[in-house]
Design a protein around this motif. Sequence first.
Motif, PDB file in Angstrom:
ATOM      1  N   GLU A  25       0.820  -1.206   0.000  1.00 21.01           N
ATOM      2  CA  GLU A  25       0.000   0.000   0.000  1.00 21.01           C
ATOM      3  C   GLU A  25       0.859   1.263   0.000  1.00 21.01           C
ATOM      4  OE1 GLU A  25      -2.611   0.377   3.368  1.00 21.01           O
ATOM      5  OE2 GLU A  25      -0.973   0.651   4.797  1.00 21.01           O
ATOM      6  N   ASP A  26       2.039   1.174   0.597  1.00 18.18           N
ATOM      7  CA  ASP A  26       2.931   2.343   0.633  1.00 18.18           C
ATOM      8  C   ASP A  26       3.497   2.666  -0.749  1.00 18.18           C
ATOM      9  OD1 ASP A  26       2.582   2.828   3.305  1.00 18.18           O
ATOM     10  OD2 ASP A  26       4.360   1.724   3.958  1.00 18.18           O
ATOM     11  N   ARG A  27       3.459   1.694  -1.659  1.00 16.44           N
ATOM     12  CA  ARG A  27       3.940   1.936  -3.029  1.00 16.44           C
ATOM     13  C   ARG A  27       2.845   2.523  -3.926  1.00 16.44           C
ATOM     14  NH1 ARG A  27       6.503  -3.168  -2.086  1.00 16.44           N
ATOM     15  NH2 ARG A  27       4.864  -4.265  -3.239  1.00 16.44           N
ATOM     16  N   THR A  28       1.654   2.648  -3.380  1.00 15.84           N
ATOM     17  CA  THR A  28       0.522   3.181  -4.143  1.00 15.84           C
ATOM     18  C   THR A  28       0.326   4.655  -3.814  1.00 15.84           C
ATOM     19  OG1 THR A  28      -0.580   1.024  -4.098  1.00 15.84           O
ATOM     20  CG2 THR A  28      -1.943   2.943  -4.618  1.00 15.84           C
ATOM     21  N   GLU A  29       0.173   5.478  -4.840  1.00 15.60           N
ATOM     22  CA  GLU A  29      -0.005   6.913  -4.629  1.00 15.60           C
ATOM     23  C   GLU A  29      -1.304   7.191  -3.881  1.00 15.60           C
ATOM     24  OE1 GLU A  29       0.460   9.381  -8.039  1.00 15.60           O
ATOM     25  OE2 GLU A  29       2.193   8.284  -8.802  1.00 15.60           O
ATOM     26  N   ARG A  30      -1.246   8.153  -2.985  1.00 13.67           N
ATOM     27  CA  ARG A  30      -2.412   8.509  -2.178  1.00 13.67           C
ATOM     28  C   ARG A  30      -3.344   9.422  -2.968  1.00 13.67           C
ATOM     29  NH1 ARG A  30      -0.662   7.888   3.271  1.00 13.67           N
ATOM     30  NH2 ARG A  30      -2.736   8.545   3.968  1.00 13.67           N
ATOM     31  N   CYS A  31      -4.624   9.360  -2.633  1.00 15.37           N
ATOM     32  CA  CYS A  31      -5.610  10.211  -3.294  1.00 15.37           C
ATOM     33  C   CYS A  31      -5.559  11.624  -2.733  1.00 15.37           C
ATOM     34  CB  CYS A  31      -7.007   9.643  -3.098  1.00 15.37           C
ATOM     35  SG  CYS A  31      -7.306   8.090  -3.966  1.00 15.37           S
ATOM     36  N   GLN A  32      -6.009  12.554  -3.558  1.00 14.91           N
ATOM     37  CA  GLN A  32      -6.088  13.951  -3.161  1.00 14.91           C
ATOM     38  C   GLN A  32      -7.514  14.457  -3.381  1.00 14.91           C
ATOM     39  OE1 GLN A  32      -2.943  16.247  -5.122  1.00 14.91           O
ATOM     40  NE2 GLN A  32      -1.845  14.350  -5.521  1.00 14.91           N
ATOM     41  N   ASN A  33      -7.759  15.691  -3.012  1.00 18.08           N
ATOM     42  CA  ASN A  33      -9.068  16.302  -3.254  1.00 18.08           C
ATOM     43  C   ASN A  33      -9.151  16.707  -4.724  1.00 18.08           C
ATOM     44  OD1 ASN A  33     -11.527  17.617  -3.164  1.00 18.08           O
ATOM     45  ND2 ASN A  33     -10.680  19.486  -2.267  1.00 18.08           N
ATOM     46  N   TYR A  34      -9.451  15.725  -5.560  1.00 19.22           N
ATOM     47  CA  TYR A  34      -9.407  15.973  -6.998  1.00 19.22           C
ATOM     48  C   TYR A  34     -10.487  16.930  -7.487  1.00 19.22           C
ATOM     49  CZ  TYR A  34     -12.648  11.953  -6.765  1.00 19.22           C
ATOM     50  OH  TYR A  34     -13.666  11.080  -6.444  1.00 19.22           O
ATOM     51  N   PHE A  35     -11.553  17.126  -6.715  1.00 14.24           N
ATOM     52  CA  PHE A  35     -12.582  18.074  -7.144  1.00 14.24           C
ATOM     53  C   PHE A  35     -12.021  19.506  -7.229  1.00 14.24           C
ATOM     54  CE2 PHE A  35     -15.507  14.688  -5.723  1.00 14.24           C
ATOM     55  CZ  PHE A  35     -16.305  14.622  -6.853  1.00 14.24           C
ATOM     56  N   ALA A  36     -10.895  19.735  -6.569  1.00 15.82           N
ATOM     57  CA  ALA A  36     -10.258  21.048  -6.645  1.00 15.82           C
ATOM     58  C   ALA A  36      -9.645  21.295  -8.020  1.00 15.82           C
ATOM     59  CB  ALA A  36      -9.172  21.161  -5.571  1.00 15.82           C
ATOM     60  N   TYR A  37      -9.479  20.237  -8.819  1.00 15.73           N
ATOM     61  CA  TYR A  37      -8.878  20.365 -10.144  1.00 15.73           C
ATOM     62  C   TYR A  37      -9.899  20.710 -11.217  1.00 15.73           C
ATOM     63  CZ  TYR A  37      -5.244  17.538  -7.808  1.00 15.73           C
ATOM     64  OH  TYR A  37      -4.310  17.047  -6.939  1.00 15.73           O
ATOM     65  N   ARG A  38     -11.187  20.758 -10.881  1.00 18.28           N
ATOM     66  CA  ARG A  38     -12.219  21.027 -11.889  1.00 18.28           C
ATOM     67  C   ARG A  38     -12.053  22.413 -12.500  1.00 18.28           C
ATOM     68  NH1 ARG A  38     -17.484  20.461  -8.420  1.00 18.28           N
ATOM     69  NH2 ARG A  38     -16.072  21.574  -7.010  1.00 18.28           N
ATOM     70  N   SER A  39     -12.432  22.517 -13.765  1.00 18.09           N
ATOM     71  CA  SER A  39     -12.438  23.829 -14.406  1.00 18.09           C
ATOM     72  C   SER A  39     -13.670  24.602 -13.948  1.00 18.09           C
ATOM     73  CB  SER A  39     -12.462  23.673 -15.932  1.00 18.09           C
ATOM     74  OG  SER A  39     -13.678  23.076 -16.350  1.00 18.09           O
ATOM     75  N   ILE A  40     -13.662  25.877 -14.176  1.00 15.13           N
ATOM     76  CA  ILE A  40     -14.771  26.729 -13.743  1.00 15.13           C
ATOM     77  C   ILE A  40     -16.084  26.312 -14.402  1.00 15.13           C
ATOM     78  CG2 ILE A  40     -15.663  29.089 -13.749  1.00 15.13           C
ATOM     79  CD1 ILE A  40     -12.797  30.086 -13.608  1.00 15.13           C
ATOM     80  N   SER A  41     -16.006  25.833 -15.631  1.00 13.82           N
ATOM     81  CA  SER A  41     -17.224  25.470 -16.370  1.00 13.82           C
ATOM     82  C   SER A  41     -17.672  24.029 -16.128  1.00 13.82           C
ATOM     83  CB  SER A  41     -16.985  25.673 -17.872  1.00 13.82           C
ATOM     84  OG  SER A  41     -15.912  24.857 -18.324  1.00 13.82           O
TER      85      SER A  41
END
Length: 253
Positions: A25-41
């Motif tokens: 599990e330590d070799r797997t990238e952790r998730c982030q708050n991906y909704f922050a990456y949304r475009s304005i539209s």
Amino acid sequence: KNTATLTMIDIHELISRITAMREQEDRTERCQNYFAYRSISSDVDMSCRKAMLDWCFQVADTLKFSHETVGSTMSYFDRYLSSRRGRSQEALDSRNVFQLAVITCFYTAVKTCEPVELGVDLLAKMCRGFYAEAEILAMERDILFALDWRVSGPTPMDFVRHLIELLPSCESSCALSENAEKLMDQITSDVQFSSFKPSSVGASCLVSSIAQTNCFDLDDLESFRDRLVDFVDFAEVMEVQKKLDMSICLPKM
């Protein structure tokens, strides 16, 4: 088996398996708050994830698949959108691509977790032809490359099944696992838990399940908590526990 019947060989094997799972599990990238990456539209929001999760549970129940497969589906999906690779940004900006990504993650999770395969032709029919087979397969390749093909890592329930072996003898051990799985369904619906390690989520679900069953005395519970420190990130387990207790109002241990 339990701590009353485990031999030294069993204990060493259990420790070895848990250690290997932690390393994986330590070799797997952790998730982030991906909704922050949304475009304005963007027309994508939390409700889109909830709607697709409900769809996954409905299909899983219809086809007699495990809810753990749905958990893996959302793990792949959350990690994909967090990766910022491939078409992940498109998925955050378009409900159609977002939906396609979840459907494809479910298709991949079934292949990884279930003893039977869900044919892409049947999946396309279940989508009422909205997505062609070629679109699903192309999205699968995109997701797998974005995840570096890491789709067979340990799940929270894998950790539950191993950590439960550390508990004293209890007639409610099956109930503990079942309760933990129900808690996992609730956790899967909340994207905030996706950033935690599977071991921390699994341990927290098990602790909460123990609190519900009341089949151990305080000394046994303290002993188990002390042993958890050796196997998981206990500080993160307590962080998950706090969020879980707030969402389901369980009594604290």
